[in-house]
Design a protein around this motif. Sequence first.
Motif, mmCIF file in Angstrom:
data_model
loop_
_atom_site.group_PDB
_atom_site.id
_atom_site.type_symbol
_atom_site.label_atom_id
_atom_site.label_comp_id
_atom_site.label_asym_id
_atom_site.label_seq_id
_atom_site.Cartn_x
_atom_site.Cartn_y
_atom_site.Cartn_z
ATOM 1 N N LYS A 1 5.592 12.613 9.078
ATOM 2 C CA LYS A 1 4.621 12.950 7.748
ATOM 3 C C LYS A 1 5.647 12.972 6.591
ATOM 4 C CE LYS A 1 1.165 13.156 10.598
ATOM 5 N NZ LYS A 1 0.269 12.243 11.076
ATOM 6 N N SER A 2 5.075 12.390 5.450
ATOM 7 C CA SER A 2 5.557 12.221 4.073
ATOM 8 C C SER A 2 5.574 13.677 3.534
ATOM 9 C CB SER A 2 5.050 11.091 3.068
ATOM 10 O OG SER A 2 3.532 11.801 3.031
ATOM 11 N N SER B 1 1.942 15.699 2.718
ATOM 12 C CA SER B 1 0.817 14.982 3.578
ATOM 13 C C SER B 1 -0.517 15.940 3.454
ATOM 14 C CB SER B 1 1.322 15.074 5.196
ATOM 15 O OG SER B 1 0.410 14.628 5.899
ATOM 16 N N LYS C 1 0.935 8.490 7.750
ATOM 17 C CA LYS C 1 2.144 8.900 7.178
ATOM 18 C C LYS C 1 1.742 10.151 6.158
ATOM 19 C CE LYS C 1 6.182 7.630 4.648
ATOM 20 N NZ LYS C 1 7.150 6.492 4.052
ATOM 21 N N ASN C 2 0.807 9.914 5.438
ATOM 22 C CA ASN C 2 0.313 10.888 4.325
ATOM 23 C C ASN C 2 -0.691 11.757 4.665
ATOM 24 O OD1 ASN C 2 2.039 8.939 2.883
ATOM 25 N ND2 ASN C 2 0.317 7.713 2.087
ATOM 26 N N ASN D 1 -5.004 7.105 5.109
ATOM 27 C CA ASN D 1 -3.507 7.460 4.246
ATOM 28 C C ASN D 1 -3.998 6.985 2.836
ATOM 29 O OD1 ASN D 1 -1.192 7.877 5.678
ATOM 30 N ND2 ASN D 1 -1.466 5.866 6.551
ATOM 31 N N ASP E 1 -3.724 9.346 -0.719
ATOM 32 C CA ASP E 1 -3.046 9.205 -1.965
ATOM 33 C C ASP E 1 -3.959 9.190 -2.967
ATOM 34 O OD1 ASP E 1 -0.461 8.969 -0.862
ATOM 35 O OD2 ASP E 1 -0.331 6.620 -0.848
#
Length: 396
Positions: free
Chosen positions: A36-37, A40, A64-65, A334, A338
Amino acid sequence: MEREVTRRGVIELGMGAALAIPAAGAMADAAQAQQKSPGSVGYAVVGLGKLSIGQILPALKRTKNAHLAALVSGSPEKAKRLAAEYGLPETAIYSYDTFDSIAKDPNIQVVYIVLPNSMHADFTVRAFKAGKHVLCEKPMAVTLAECERMIAAGKAANRQLMIAYRCQYEPVNVTAMQIMRKGTLGTPRLVSAVMGKQTDLSDPSDVWRLDMAMSGGGALADMGIYGINATRYLLLEEPVEVRGWARTDRNDPRFKTVDDLIAWQMRFPSGAIGEGSSCFSQPGTMSWQAIGSDRRMVADPGCFYGGNSLRIVGGKNDPQPQVKEMDQFGNEMNWFADVVRGKSPNVSPGEEGLQDMRIIHAIQQSVANGGASVKIAGGYRRAYDPATTVGIRTSV
């Protein structure tokens, strides 16, 4: 024989409006969690039916996010089993009665509502009151008033509302939009969409879809919305007039309150025509084609969870689109993560869902009046074009 559905049972059928086509085999295995970024975003998934279990929860292992932060269910046993499978503590399990207490859970930033259509509005408003952002399955709601209430609640809470139009974040459809914008097909003339499936009253996930009060429109709301939305984003304009016709066997126990086959036509300001059909008594189909003055483009299938295809027909030695498949639900979640973090615009906000509901209601009005033309109120304008905003890279 028609099957009785309890309130909890209906809630647990929280399946999205699409066929349960498994994700492509080339995708990473759901059990392999992606790194994970930082920052997240935590998702609470509301409704643990087929769509959540088969697509959304596995996708949250690959995002990922975004990550899974909580489960909301009417079935404690199911919730505990899934929490253990996905590494959540029991403190991250909520019931429908305790849902409002998510306000005190800082691990949850987004609530993903995966419930029967008639329950979307209430749970969206409750999530906003709890201070959370909302990703809501389509169709957005059952009535226009519910859609407007959801939008108003999000604005009052200063939180984001996104409708889960996964095809606006899916490579085949984004590629098709890009091809349309380039003018490859020539002048757009016609978009034709066919959406349908075979329903079965012995399948609990079909029961609420065949109930007008719960679904808001049977096949038109459940499957037809894909064709309506695709026509709009392919042409990048809004219809000014619609007509609709229905063919329904009322002796069929599936269609006591909803229509089966509905066909429609939409007229656009440019002169382009949209046509389509949705049906609950046919083999599984989610396809569309766009016809221009020079070429036509075919997506068959075009809106499944995996295995979609795209080809251009009519030109001489035209290169064919080469599209790499991805996890549609993961990409959508994702993207919204964002949006919440202020890194991406909201491509499919509540206003987008409201516009489709206006069209669906106009088609229903036309059907009720023998196919009479119904005007669509103007004023809606898409804030962001998915073709350029989502920007999935392709080789065409």
